[in-house]
Design a protein around this motif. Structure first.
Motif, PDB file in Angstrom:
ATOM      1  N   LEU A  44       0.797  -1.227   0.000  1.00  0.00           N
ATOM      2  CA  LEU A  44       0.000   0.000   0.000  1.00  0.00           C
ATOM      3  C   LEU A  44       0.832   1.281   0.000  1.00  0.00           C
ATOM      4  CD1 LEU A  44      -2.783  -1.055   2.551  1.00  0.00           C
ATOM      5  CD2 LEU A  44      -2.869  -1.162   0.059  1.00  0.00           C
ATOM      6  N   ARG A  47       0.069   3.650  -2.647  1.00  0.00           N
ATOM      7  CA  ARG A  47      -1.357   3.930  -2.835  1.00  0.00           C
ATOM      8  C   ARG A  47      -1.762   5.052  -1.879  1.00  0.00           C
ATOM      9  NH1 ARG A  47      -4.926   0.046  -4.699  1.00  0.00           N
ATOM     10  NH2 ARG A  47      -3.951  -1.539  -6.006  1.00  0.00           N
ATOM     11  N   GLN A 125      -7.262   7.917   8.610  1.00  0.00           N
ATOM     12  CA  GLN A 125      -8.282   7.646   7.595  1.00  0.00           C
ATOM     13  C   GLN A 125      -7.988   8.263   6.232  1.00  0.00           C
ATOM     14  OE1 GLN A 125     -11.557   9.346   9.728  1.00  0.00           O
ATOM     15  NE2 GLN A 125     -11.988   7.445  10.830  1.00  0.00           N
ATOM     16  N   SER A 127      -5.580   7.877   3.726  1.00  0.00           N
ATOM     17  CA  SER A 127      -5.351   7.035   2.555  1.00  0.00           C
ATOM     18  C   SER A 127      -4.897   5.664   3.006  1.00  0.00           C
ATOM     19  CB  SER A 127      -4.285   7.651   1.651  1.00  0.00           C
ATOM     20  OG  SER A 127      -3.027   7.551   2.281  1.00  0.00           O
ATOM     21  N   ALA A 128      -4.828   4.729   2.041  1.00  0.00           N
ATOM     22  CA  ALA A 128      -4.351   3.394   2.380  1.00  0.00           C
ATOM     23  C   ALA A 128      -2.951   3.484   2.981  1.00  0.00           C
ATOM     24  CB  ALA A 128      -4.346   2.507   1.138  1.00  0.00           C
ATOM     25  N   SER A 131      -3.083   4.774   6.537  1.00  0.00           N
ATOM     26  CA  SER A 131      -3.701   3.755   7.394  1.00  0.00           C
ATOM     27  C   SER A 131      -2.679   2.716   7.818  1.00  0.00           C
ATOM     28  CB  SER A 131      -4.847   3.055   6.661  1.00  0.00           C
ATOM     29  OG  SER A 131      -5.926   3.930   6.452  1.00  0.00           O
TER      30      SER A 131
ATOM     31  N   THR B  90       2.099 -11.277  -5.942  1.00  0.00           N
ATOM     32  CA  THR B  90       0.702 -11.374  -6.385  1.00  0.00           C
ATOM     33  C   THR B  90       0.036 -10.005  -6.497  1.00  0.00           C
ATOM     34  OG1 THR B  90      -0.050 -11.670  -4.117  1.00  0.00           O
ATOM     35  CG2 THR B  90       0.328 -13.657  -5.378  1.00  0.00           C
ATOM     36  N   MET B  91       0.431  -9.062  -5.653  1.00  0.00           N
ATOM     37  CA  MET B  91      -0.304  -7.804  -5.626  1.00  0.00           C
ATOM     38  C   MET B  91       0.313  -6.715  -6.520  1.00  0.00           C
ATOM     39  SD  MET B  91      -2.833  -8.503  -3.757  1.00  0.00           S
ATOM     40  CE  MET B  91      -3.525  -6.870  -3.807  1.00  0.00           C
ATOM     41  N   TYR B  95       1.321  -8.029 -11.893  1.00  0.00           N
ATOM     42  CA  TYR B  95       0.415  -7.346 -12.819  1.00  0.00           C
ATOM     43  C   TYR B  95       1.111  -6.766 -14.035  1.00  0.00           C
ATOM     44  CZ  TYR B  95      -3.664  -7.837  -9.954  1.00  0.00           C
ATOM     45  OH  TYR B  95      -4.726  -8.366  -9.289  1.00  0.00           O
TER      46      TYR B  95
ATOM     47  N   LEU C 248      -7.188  -5.518  10.508  1.00  0.00           N
ATOM     48  CA  LEU C 248      -7.326  -4.489   9.469  1.00  0.00           C
ATOM     49  C   LEU C 248      -8.790  -4.379   9.038  1.00  0.00           C
ATOM     50  CD1 LEU C 248      -4.162  -5.104   7.246  1.00  0.00           C
ATOM     51  CD2 LEU C 248      -4.391  -3.733   9.313  1.00  0.00           C
ATOM     52  N   ASN C 258      -8.483   2.759   5.401  1.00  0.00           N
ATOM     53  CA  ASN C 258      -8.620   2.512   3.958  1.00  0.00           C
ATOM     54  C   ASN C 258      -7.770   1.351   3.457  1.00  0.00           C
ATOM     55  OD1 ASN C 258     -10.414   4.561   2.774  1.00  0.00           O
ATOM     56  ND2 ASN C 258      -8.998   5.944   3.821  1.00  0.00           N
ATOM     57  N   PHE C 259      -7.794   0.226   4.207  1.00  0.00           N
ATOM     58  CA  PHE C 259      -6.978  -0.894   3.744  1.00  0.00           C
ATOM     59  C   PHE C 259      -7.584  -1.583   2.523  1.00  0.00           C
ATOM     60  CE2 PHE C 259      -6.013  -0.604   8.299  1.00  0.00           C
ATOM     61  CZ  PHE C 259      -4.661  -0.374   8.190  1.00  0.00           C
ATOM     62  N   GLY C 266      -7.114   2.234  -1.248  1.00  0.00           N
ATOM     63  CA  GLY C 266      -7.301   0.900  -0.676  1.00  0.00           C
ATOM     64  C   GLY C 266      -7.286  -0.188  -1.735  1.00  0.00           C
ATOM     65  N   SER C 267      -7.006  -1.419  -1.314  1.00  0.00           N
ATOM     66  CA  SER C 267      -6.933  -2.520  -2.264  1.00  0.00           C
ATOM     67  C   SER C 267      -7.798  -3.677  -1.768  1.00  0.00           C
ATOM     68  CB  SER C 267      -5.484  -2.982  -2.402  1.00  0.00           C
ATOM     69  OG  SER C 267      -5.446  -4.225  -3.052  1.00  0.00           O
ATOM     70  N   MET C 269      -8.407  -6.530  -3.164  1.00  0.00           N
ATOM     71  CA  MET C 269      -7.842  -7.855  -3.355  1.00  0.00           C
ATOM     72  C   MET C 269      -6.754  -8.182  -2.337  1.00  0.00           C
ATOM     73  SD  MET C 269      -9.586  -9.515  -5.393  1.00  0.00           S
ATOM     74  CE  MET C 269      -8.578 -10.985  -5.358  1.00  0.00           C
ATOM     75  N   LEU C 270      -6.242  -7.146  -1.663  1.00  0.00           N
ATOM     76  CA  LEU C 270      -5.250  -7.412  -0.618  1.00  0.00           C
ATOM     77  C   LEU C 270      -5.871  -8.272   0.480  1.00  0.00           C
ATOM     78  CD1 LEU C 270      -2.452  -6.937   0.554  1.00  0.00           C
ATOM     79  CD2 LEU C 270      -3.311  -4.864   1.615  1.00  0.00           C
ATOM     80  N   ASN C 273      -5.767 -11.792  -0.623  1.00  0.00           N
ATOM     81  CA  ASN C 273      -4.386 -12.255  -0.519  1.00  0.00           C
ATOM     82  C   ASN C 273      -4.028 -12.642   0.917  1.00  0.00           C
ATOM     83  OD1 ASN C 273      -1.608 -12.414  -1.798  1.00  0.00           O
ATOM     84  ND2 ASN C 273      -1.246 -10.967  -0.141  1.00  0.00           N
ATOM     85  N   LEU C 274      -4.307 -11.732   1.863  1.00  0.00           N
ATOM     86  CA  LEU C 274      -3.967 -12.018   3.256  1.00  0.00           C
ATOM     87  C   LEU C 274      -4.805 -13.170   3.789  1.00  0.00           C
ATOM     88  CD1 LEU C 274      -3.595  -8.450   4.807  1.00  0.00           C
ATOM     89  CD2 LEU C 274      -1.825  -9.973   3.962  1.00  0.00           C
ATOM     90  N   ILE C 277      -3.338 -16.383   2.600  1.00  0.00           N
ATOM     91  CA  ILE C 277      -2.021 -16.726   3.164  1.00  0.00           C
ATOM     92  C   ILE C 277      -2.241 -17.507   4.455  1.00  0.00           C
ATOM     93  CG2 ILE C 277       0.089 -15.826   4.214  1.00  0.00           C
ATOM     94  CD1 ILE C 277       0.014 -13.537   2.298  1.00  0.00           C
ATOM     95  N   ALA C 328      -2.144 -18.451  -3.667  1.00  0.00           N
ATOM     96  CA  ALA C 328      -2.757 -17.667  -4.743  1.00  0.00           C
ATOM     97  C   ALA C 328      -3.656 -18.501  -5.650  1.00  0.00           C
ATOM     98  CB  ALA C 328      -1.681 -16.964  -5.566  1.00  0.00           C
ATOM     99  N   PHE C 331      -7.284 -17.558  -5.982  1.00  0.00           N
ATOM    100  CA  PHE C 331      -7.781 -16.438  -6.805  1.00  0.00           C
ATOM    101  C   PHE C 331      -7.000 -16.319  -8.114  1.00  0.00           C
ATOM    102  CE2 PHE C 331      -5.444 -14.976  -3.042  1.00  0.00           C
ATOM    103  CZ  PHE C 331      -4.338 -14.361  -3.589  1.00  0.00           C
ATOM    104  N   MET C 334      -8.114 -13.592 -10.416  1.00  0.00           N
ATOM    105  CA  MET C 334      -8.017 -12.206  -9.964  1.00  0.00           C
ATOM    106  C   MET C 334      -7.433 -11.307 -11.041  1.00  0.00           C
ATOM    107  SD  MET C 334      -6.091 -10.928  -6.537  1.00  0.00           S
ATOM    108  CE  MET C 334      -4.522 -10.159  -6.839  1.00  0.00           C
TER     109      MET C 334
END
Lengths: 198, 96, 649
Positions: A44, A47, A125, A127-128, A131, B90-91, B95, C248, C258-259, C266-267, C269-270, C273-274, C277, C328, C331, C334
């Motif tokens: 992140l 991001r 809060q 941004s990612a 956070s 993966t993240m 890509y 989280l 905003n995880f 934020g993501s 798909m994270l 992923n977690l 795992i 993985a 997904f 993904m």
């Protein structure tokens, strides 16, 4: 209770040896825990949404102060355990109290740093990135806070009960915890702050 | 206890070493290094710091459970690296 | 009144109102009943405060059976809803809630505790220890699991159930799309139970590494103990990932971070992923102990040494490493590139190799054995072919390009039930039947047990095999209904019939416990199956201290050897035994965690802060407490031994 006098007090009973190994395994779990937080951080870190990036908000001075305080506290607790093994209760307590004071100094600086982040618009809060930054730092900070209370309890017990197999065992395990927090901090210092400022 | 007992050589050396490593790591922001060089410096100093704590201060190798403790640490390290680099794979990298 | 509105269930229905009343009545009946029969003191002294691994194990299994029926009720409702096209039994929202709770309850509150229960009872006995390394911590583990499970279970009558699937994928699990407190329950209840599980992991690793009987080197441990060691290793390193992921999620839902959000970087798909795992190692956490159980049972009832001991151990160690590098594959669709999918395809296929080795080892153990078809053995024999189907379809799913076809269909549902039910459920039922006489000193009825077995095995295949076909035809999972034109109707109806068969099978299981408790002959010997490992060398029921004299062993089946003119197990005289004291703190800590969780779920911060302080108070209490345990004198041991020898004569 069978006490083996050939070993340092903290290893002297079977129960003590079980506890030390158990705590090492717990530290293994802690490594996995912080690794997950780091993995999330690295995912992140770029991001940032509409919020700031790391280079905008990181400052060398407070971070360096925190690092020196924590590294020194890791040194002093090591001296505390050394004094304990020499059977010197007073020297051990002095080193432990110095350690706790340095830890409190670290925590104070970190709280100051957090307030600063919120003040400049890098709150939890935003941004990612903010956070996970504050969560990673906060998890480490929470560990230090818990450690301060734990250490205080141990100093009180050593003062009251002296150096017994139980109290030395607790003190030794506590020192493992404290060193471990130092290791985690090294990685935060290197891969959050320095990498971010590079 | 005299000063020599209070401040054993190994501990003092470990402490000085960790301060030196911190200073070296700090170099990556002071000097204008490429990202790659900087990361290599940080990786080397960070893992050396961790090693200092583990061996010099935490006495990982002193007890009868030395083998279990080191196995545990290596396994944890393996999981940590898999988690971090696997997630990056993966993240992010996956890509491209 | 507004304050209490938050506790109402958002999508209430007659069924939920009925459950609310039933739960209230049952709780009241239990409280009144216990008070009327004056059993509070007994419960408190003997059970709530116990640190005895055998009693903790029994409580784990009781809770797991309870959860089996909770999760089973969800399952029957799902099959009933999809039995015919366009069915109106449940609406979409309720169906979502039910498949979510079914998954969570079955994996985390049924399979895990059932296995942890068996491992609590058996492991210390198998290694000749008197208790686990940290008995008090063991009680904490149990009560955290128990109160975490209770917190999760009240969700459907207070505030609303979670509804985003047991995998809780974002953005579905975010506040935006899952407004009720259901997903808060998910995040917090699993967190509480998960902390307990992590502590179990540490406890059993230390127990197995440090408390084995003299002479029992690592390579002379019984296979079940080996599987437990590896399982706990995986627990210790996988559960922290879940802890972080859930924390989280909680912060996203409660504190606006905003995880996993769709905005501010934020993501979503994270999360996936977690989650995986942790989630994939979790699969091996529930399957490896099953492998251990089958190894014990097959070796016992084939009357042969386990074939390929070393390769069994090596393959489990390999699985412990590989299980962390395949996640993985959950997904593949993904959208990451061919490189990532390729890597994870290969690791996934690789993990089939050690598993295959184990299958062959069991087959070779059976080869030329004098097989005795007892109930535990029947489950073990059924496991091998059915699990192989599950494994082979797993390799099909492992191929990333083909997975685009199977992903999210009933084919996948069929696959993981074909792995988990013969793998874990058959194993715990087999283990439960196998070790029952050790715990209670009588056997479960073989006759009723066989009825249960046949209904469960046939019912299972009738339920899940059709899903392979409908899945390949394109029926998506987690859809609450389908139209007649799809043609899925007949096979889904067949699935429902199979589910009823499973229900009858489990009813037989319960009836068996009831019937055997009342009528089964007592005073069976301490070794009714003519078994091989140390747990059968002590009395049934097992005395508090497990072994009056610590056994000395020199093989992985020391008890079998000693029965067949090998060296004696017990040498020397009785000595005073040191045992840990009971404590009420773990139970109280569990309740405080429950209150803390409930307060967090409903964002009631004052209660949350007070209960957090309560948790720290318990920890501080433990720090300052002096507790040196108690000693059992030689006279007491002699008396107990005399009494028990009479019982087992």
């Amino acid at each position: 209770m069978k006490i083996d006098n050939s070993l340092p007090l903290e290893y002297s009973t079977e129960e003590n040896r079980l506890k030390i190994l158990g705590f090492w395994i717990f530290l293994g779990a802690e490594i996995a825990l912080f690794a997950t937080l780091f993995a999330t951080y690295f995912t992140l870190v770029n991001r940032t949404g509409n919020g700031p990036i790391g280079a905008d908000i990181f400052e060398v001075t407070p971070v360096l102060i925190e690092t020196i305080l924590l590294l020194t506290s890791s040194f002093t607790i090591g001296l505390g355990i050394n004094a304990m093994r020499h059977g010197s209760k007073n020297a051990m307590m002095v080193f432990f109290i110095i350690t706790l004071a340095l830890g409190a100094g670290f925590l104070g600086t970190e709280i100051f740093e957090f307030k600063h982040y919120v003040h400049i618009g890098a709150g939890l809060q935003v941004s990612a990135f903010t956070s996970i930054l504050l969560t990673l730092l906060g998890t480490h900070g929470a560990h230090v806070t818990l450690g301060l209370f734990w250490g205080l309890f141990i100093v009180l017990q050593v003062k009251k009960r002296g150096l017994t197999p139980e109290t030395t065992n607790k003190a030794f395990i506590y020192s493992l915890y404290w060193h471990f927090l130092d290791v985690v901090w090294i990685f935060i210092f290197s891969f959050v702050y320095l990498k971010g400022m590079m | 206890m005299n000063m020599k007992q209070l401040f054993p050589r190994g501990h003092v050396m470990g402490f000085i070493f960790s301060m030196v490593l911190t200073a070296v790591a700090l170099g990556v922001v002071v000097y204008d290094l490429s990202f790659k060089t900087g990361m290599i410096v940080l990786l080397v100093t960070a893992f050396m710091q961790a090693g200092v704590q583990l061996v010099m201060f935490m006495h990982a190798g002193e007890s009868e459970d030395k083998k279990a403790i080191y196995t545990n640490v290596y396994y944890a390290l393996f999981i940590a690296l898999v988690t971090i680099f696997g997630t990056l794979l993966t993240m992010i990298w996956g890509y491209q | 009144m507004d304050y209490f509105d938050r506790f109402a269930v958002p999508h209430s229905s007659p069924m939920i109102v009925g459950s609310q009343i039933a739960i209230a009545v049952t709780v009241l009946a239990i409280l009144v009943g216990v008070t009327y029969f004056k059993k509070w003191g007994y419960l408190w002294r003997e059970w709530f405060t116990t640190v005895d691994h055998k009693r903790i194990g029994i409580m784990y299994i009781l809770a797991a059976l309870l959860m089996l029926f909770r999760g089973g009720a969800d399952a029957i409702l799902m099959r009933a809803q999809t039995a015919i096209p366009d069915n109106g039994l449940l609406d979409g929202q309720h169906y979502n809630e039910i498949f979510t709770t079914h998954g969570v309850v079955m994996i985390l509150f049924m399979a895990m505790p059932f296995i942890i229960g068996l491992m609590n009872i058996v492991t210390p006995l198998q290694i000749g220890a008197r208790d686990v390394a940290f008995p008090r911590l063991n009680a904490v583990s149990f009560w955290l699991f128990f109160w975490g499970a209770m917190l999760f279970n009240i969700s459907f009558v207070v505030g609303g159930s979670p509804d985003a699937g047991w995998t809780a994928y974002f953005p579905l699990a975010s506040v935006e799309f899952s407004e009720s407190v259901g997903m808060n329950y998910y995040a917090i209840a699993i967190q509480i139970a998960g902390i307990g599980t992590l502590m179990t992991g540490i406890n059993f690793i230390v127990t197995i590494l440090k408390m084995r009987a003299p002479g029992m080197t690592l390579m002379k441990m019984p296979m079940f103990t080996w599987s437990i060691l590896i399982t706990n290793l995986i627990i210790v390193f996988a559960f922290p990932v879940l802890t972080v992921a859930l924390a989280l999620m909680t912060m996203d839902r409660l504190f606006g971070t905003n995880f996993f959000t769709m905005a501010n970087g934020g993501s979503d798909m994270l999360w996936a992923n977690l989650f995986w795992i942790w989630g994939h190692p979790e699969v091996y956490i529930v399957i490896l102990p099953a492998f251990g159980i089958y190894s014990e049972i097959i070796s016992t009832f084939a009357r042969r040494n386990l074939y390929g001991y070393k390769s069994m151990v090596v393959s489990m160690v390999a699985i412990s490493v590989l299980s962390f590098v395949v996640w993985a594959h959950h997904f593949f669709t993904m959208g990451h590139g061919a490189m990532v999918n390729g890597i994870f395809s290969i690791t996934t296929m690789a993990i089939a190799v050690p598993t295959g080795i184990k299958i062959f080892n069991w087959l070779f153990t059976l080869w030329k054995g004098k097989i005795e078809f007892t109930v535990p053995m029947l489950y073990s024999l059924a496991f091998i072919p059915i699990f192989t189907i599950g494994g082979v379809t797993g390799v099909m799913l492992a191929m990333a390009s083909a997975d685009y076809q199977y992903h999210n269909t009933m084919f996948l549902v069929a696959h993981f039930h074909y792995v988990l039910i013969p793998g874990t459920v058959f194993a715990v039922l087999a283990g439960f039947t196998y070790w029952w006489p050790k715990i209670f000193n009588f056997q479960l009825s073989e006759r009723i047990g066989k009825w249960a077995f046949w209904f469960i095995v046939v019912g299972f295949n009738v339920t899940f095999f059709p899903m392979f076909i409908t899945g390949l035809d394109g029926q998506a999972r987690r859809m609450y209904t389908y139209s007649e034109a799809t043609g899925y109707g007949p096979l889904n109806l067949l699935s429902f019939v199979g589910a009823l068969g499973l229900l009858i099978g489990f009813a037989f299981l319960v009836y068996n416990i009831y019937w055997s408790t009342r009528y089964a002959p007592r005073n069976v010997t301490s070794d009714p199956w003519n078994a091989r490992s140390l747990e059968w060398a002590t009395h049934s029921p097992v005395p508090e201290y497990n072994f009056a004299i610590v056994p000395e062993v020199d093989s992985s089946q020391a008890f079998w050897d000693s029965k067949n003119n090998g060296p004696a197990l017990f040498k020397g005289k009785y000595k005073e035994i040191h045992m840990p004291n009971n404590s009420g703190v773990p139970f109280v800590l569990g309740i405080i965690f429950f209150v803390w969780g409930f307060a967090m779920v409903f964002s009631m911060w004052i209660f949350a802060i007070i209960s957090t302080l309560g948790i720290f108070a318990c920890m501080a209490h433990r720090s300052f407490e002096k507790d040196h345990g108690h000693h059992i004198s030689v006279e007491e041991i002699e008396e107990t031994e005399k009494k028990l020898r009479g019982a087992n004569a």
